[in-house]
Design an enzyme around this catalytic site. Structure first.
Site, PDB file in Angstrom:
ATOM      1  CG  HIS A 138      -4.615  -8.711  -9.732  1.00 34.96           C
ATOM      2  ND1 HIS A 138      -4.991  -7.569  -9.057  1.00 34.96           N
ATOM      3  CD2 HIS A 138      -3.345  -8.493 -10.151  1.00 34.96           C
ATOM      4  CE1 HIS A 138      -3.984  -6.706  -9.056  1.00 34.96           C
ATOM      5  NE2 HIS A 138      -2.973  -7.242  -9.720  1.00 34.96           N
ATOM      6  CG  HIS A 143      -2.526  -5.318 -13.954  1.00 32.76           C
ATOM      7  ND1 HIS A 143      -1.826  -4.193 -13.595  1.00 32.76           N
ATOM      8  CD2 HIS A 143      -2.453  -6.157 -12.894  1.00 32.76           C
ATOM      9  CE1 HIS A 143      -1.347  -4.338 -12.376  1.00 32.76           C
ATOM     10  NE2 HIS A 143      -1.707  -5.525 -11.920  1.00 32.76           N
ATOM     11  CD  GLU A 186      -0.841  -4.027  -8.651  1.00 38.11           C
ATOM     12  OE1 GLU A 186      -2.064  -4.165  -8.457  1.00 38.11           O
ATOM     13  OE2 GLU A 186      -0.161  -4.844  -9.307  1.00 38.11           O
ATOM     14  CB  SER A 205      -8.895  -7.183  -9.010  1.00 40.17           C
ATOM     15  OG  SER A 205      -7.702  -6.762  -8.379  1.00 40.17           O
TER      16      SER A 205
END
Ligand SMILES: [Fe+2]
Length: 299
Positions: A138, A143, A186, A205
């Site tokens: 993730h 990110h 997010e 993700s």
């Protein structure tokens, strides 16, 4: 005995208003790269190949190009030091290895200093489809790529500075600011010339949400509005009921220009909006059918 024989340095479970959350040691750790097992590398490869295939035509062009530019590949778990070099050259950000989710103030302080914390461990094979807390996949796949984009990189730093400030103002301000992170970093969507695309890490993700956010009739897709987002609750256990769409990363960065202090003061006197609400004044790209929505559980 390699590092991978041990569990991440989890301190305890802490009771909060969001239930029990794991608390990890906050120190920076060197990535124990030599200790990753063949299974670890295989989990990375499977996730990487599956998501990349799915994300062509769904993720923003910037995101996909950045992954390539960094030299991220499915072959093996990338070394933070290799990714760090590319990142440093592009935007001056640094990756730091951590044990897992950090306390808010530690996290904000890293961002404010252009350091991005990346969890060193990767999920088990039986967690490929879902894991409830951030792992290496993730953090690194989701990110890190957009930190190559100068405008997005500045936004992340501005967010970290805003977090340090909000932390000093109080719990309500932090709630407002956290919603901004949730609905942009997010779970954000961006409008490209050729249609809506994903840039949020929580989406890229996740196999299920990568499809759901763009192709399902159920969720709302609404134009970005800072104050509106700061008033809107969200989902932590299911797909989002609403996705907010930016026109550009510059729009995000510009929105962080003003001092949030008067906004927090105003929001403190107003009720929050349910996660699935569509309001007068919303710029609606798609009004969700609401199919399959739980009637409670927004946080
Ligand atoms: Fe995340």
């Amino acid at each position: 005995m390699g590092r991978m024989d041990n569990k991440p340095a989890r301190l305890e479970n802490l009771h909060t208003d969001k239930g029990k959350v794991p608390v990890y040691a906050t120190g920076i750790v060197a990535q124990p790269w030599d200790d990753y097992t063949a299974t670890d590398h295989d989990v990375w490869r499977r996730l990487y190949e599956r998501q990349r295939t799915l994300l062509i035509g769904r993720a923003s062009d910037e995101f996909l190009a950045a992954q390539d530019a960094m030299g991220m590949t499915p072959d093996r778990i990338p070394k933070f030091s290799d990714m760090d070099q590319a990142l440093h050259d592009a935007t001056g950000w640094t990756l730091v290895g951590v044990e897992g989710l950090l306390p808010e103030l530690d996290f904000f302080d890293h961002l404010a200093n252009r350091r991005f914390p990346v969890t060193w461990w990767i999920r088990r094979p039986d967690q490929v489809d879902y894991i409830e807390e951030p792992d290496l996949f993730h953090d690194l796949f989701g990110h890190v790529p957009l930190l190559m984009n100068p405008v997005f990189a500045d936004y992340m730093q501005a967010y970290g500075r805003g977090g340090v400030k909000a932390h000093g103002i109080g719990a309500d301000a932090l709630v407002n600011l956290t919603r901004l992170y949730w609905y942009t970093v997010e779970f954000g969507l961006i409008r490209q010339k050729d249609g809506l695309r994903i840039y949020g890490s929580g989406i890229v993700s996740s196999k299920g949400e990568s499809i759901h956010c763009l192709e399902s009739d159920a969720p709302n897709r609404i134009g970005f509005d800072l104050e509106r987002i700061m008033r809107t609750r969200y989902r932590i256990d299911t797909f989002q009921k609403t996705y907010f769409v930016i026109d550009s990363f510059a729009q995000l960065m510009d929105a962080t220009g003003p001092d949030f202090t008067p906004i927090y003061a105003r929001l403190a006197t107003q009720d929050s909006h349910p996660a699935g609400a569509v309001l007068d004044g919303d710029r609606v790209f798609h009004r969700g059918s609401g199919e399959g929505w739980a009637s409670d559980g927004d946080v």
